[in-house]
Design an enzyme around this catalytic site. Structure first.
Site, PDB file in Angstrom:
ATOM      1  N   THR A 118       0.811  -1.214   0.000  1.00 46.59           N
ATOM      2  CA  THR A 118       0.000   0.000   0.000  1.00 46.59           C
ATOM      3  C   THR A 118       0.849   1.272   0.000  1.00 46.59           C
ATOM      4  O   THR A 118       1.961   1.277   0.546  1.00 46.59           O
ATOM      5  CB  THR A 118      -0.910  -0.003   1.251  1.00 46.59           C
ATOM      6  OG1 THR A 118      -1.491   1.302   1.406  1.00 46.59           O
ATOM      7  CG2 THR A 118      -0.141  -0.318   2.517  1.00 46.59           C
ATOM      8  N   TYR A 142      -1.335   0.408  10.127  1.00 46.90           N
ATOM      9  CA  TYR A 142      -1.650  -0.376   8.922  1.00 46.90           C
ATOM     10  C   TYR A 142      -0.471  -0.334   7.944  1.00 46.90           C
ATOM     11  O   TYR A 142       0.048  -1.375   7.515  1.00 46.90           O
ATOM     12  CB  TYR A 142      -2.931   0.180   8.277  1.00 46.90           C
ATOM     13  CG  TYR A 142      -3.146  -0.301   6.865  1.00 46.90           C
ATOM     14  CD1 TYR A 142      -3.241  -1.654   6.572  1.00 46.90           C
ATOM     15  CD2 TYR A 142      -3.262   0.622   5.818  1.00 46.90           C
ATOM     16  CE1 TYR A 142      -3.433  -2.078   5.268  1.00 46.90           C
ATOM     17  CE2 TYR A 142      -3.462   0.196   4.512  1.00 46.90           C
ATOM     18  CZ  TYR A 142      -3.537  -1.152   4.247  1.00 46.90           C
ATOM     19  OH  TYR A 142      -3.723  -1.575   2.952  1.00 46.90           O
TER      20      TYR A 142
END
Ligand code: UDP
Length: 338
Positions: A118, A142
């Site tokens: 990501t 995250y």
């Protein structure tokens, strides 16, 4: 193109779209999903193995049964807000699931891995265009868990023969243009889906998280990519691995940034709904601007985003949200979702 491809997280949004693309290309997508955030009815293009990635014995069984030529690993906790509230869960589950899956792959002799990383691994970078060489400084748990998994993959590639392609996604949006699968989360946290919920009368308004960012209109800028374009890159990455070419990291984005306010206006235009907005405080962990400045996937994979205009993403998402979800989406317990 043939062979089984194990799709970890195939019952989730991106995984389900990848399964459709794999099936269409001649592969058999074997979904492995624990159905905590995925949806069994989304698994329509190949078999489903309900299994937790942290359960090594179950994974060994699944690898022995299907003997996949490659693994696509989409399974992850992926909400920035939740990661800030419960970082331990993100470290524990994202890392352990990936580690167990990779060790099971190595034991089964399956070396080809396509991993979903990501742009959240970059954190706040002061307005630069992000590419594969940009230093990764994640701003939330995250992104930090994904960066750690990238590093872990590097070690297994160096010492255990793992052959990875790592894709760093920017913001994925839209739905299958043929209306066969859609984006749906429970609870919903994503901007475009929340806007569609408001337009469909399921929520009264959207809360805009912060208008004091150092951007032209004060709201966060993101690079949105159509899920069909994203999964197309995965097929090209898979071909590259199966052809024996070297492992690589690729950023996947459209190269254009849109502010939250611009996305709100586009959703109003597509849905014809006024979509009331209330301004709220910043969401902890949000970077001001995340835009992809890389052309590596274009150069090396021959990939070009074809459907990633904001209007096309919102239109495809809106059609699926309006038509598909109420008619076809059932909860995992068989009851219809609201
Ligand atoms: N956002 C917002 N209100 C919401 C949800 C999201 O203003 O209810 C903003 C969020 O702060 C971010 C952008 O919309 O700047 C995209 O957020 P999303 O959660 O969709 O994706 P992320 O960028 O976190 O992966």
């Amino acid at each position: 193109m043939s062979g089984n491809v194990l799709v970890a997280g195939g019952a989730g949004y991106i995984g389900a779209h990848a399964c459709k693309a794999l099936a269409r290309a001649g592969y058999t997508p074997v979904t492995v999903d624990n159905l905590t955030t995925g949806w069994a009815p989304a698994v329509r293009f190949g078999p489903l193995e309900v299994a937790d990635l942290m359960d090594r014995a179950r994974l060994d069984e699944v690898f022995a049964r299907w003997r996949p030529v490659a693994v696509m690993h989409f399974a992850s906790l992926s909400q920035v807000g939740e990661a800030e509230r419960d970082p331990g869960r993100y470290w524990r589950e994202n890392i352990n699931a990936s580690l167990t899956l990779i060790e099971a792959m190595i034991a089964a002799g399956c070396a080809n891995l396509i991993f979903s990383s990501t742009c959240a691994t970059y954190g706040d970078q002061d307005g630069v265009m992000l590419d594969e060489d940009t230093a990764q400084r994640p701003a939330n748990a995250y992104g930090a868990s994904k960066r750690a998994i990238e590093e872990m993959i590097g070690h297994f590639a160096a010492s255990a023969g793992l052959r990875p392609v790592i894709f760093r996604y920017f913001n994925v949006a839209g739905a299958d243009p043929e209306g066969e699968t859609a984006e749906f989360h429970d609870p919903e946290t994503h901007l475009i889906l929340l806007l569609l919920d408001v337009a469909a009368g399921r929520r009264p308004s959207l809360t805009l998280f912060g208008t004091d960012y150092p951007t032209p209109d004060g709201t966060c800028i993101r690079d949105y990519l159509h899920v069909s374009d994203l999964v197309e890159a995965h097929l090209l990455g898979l071909e590259r691995l199966l052809a024996g070419e070297v492992s690589r990291v690729f950023c996947l984005g459209s190269g254009r940034g849109f502010s939250v306010r611009e996305v709100i206006e586009a959703a109003r235009a597509v849905t014809g709904h006024a979509i009331p907005v209330a301004v709220g405080p910043r969401r902890p962990g949000d970077a001001a601007r995340l835009v992809c400045g890389s052309h590596r996937a274009g150069r090396e994979l021959g990939w070009q985003p074809a459907r990633s205009s904001l209007a096309a993403m919102i239109e495809d998402g809106w059609r699926a949200h309006r038509d598909l979800l109420p008619r076809f989406w059932h909860r995992n317990d068989g009851k219809e979702s609201e």
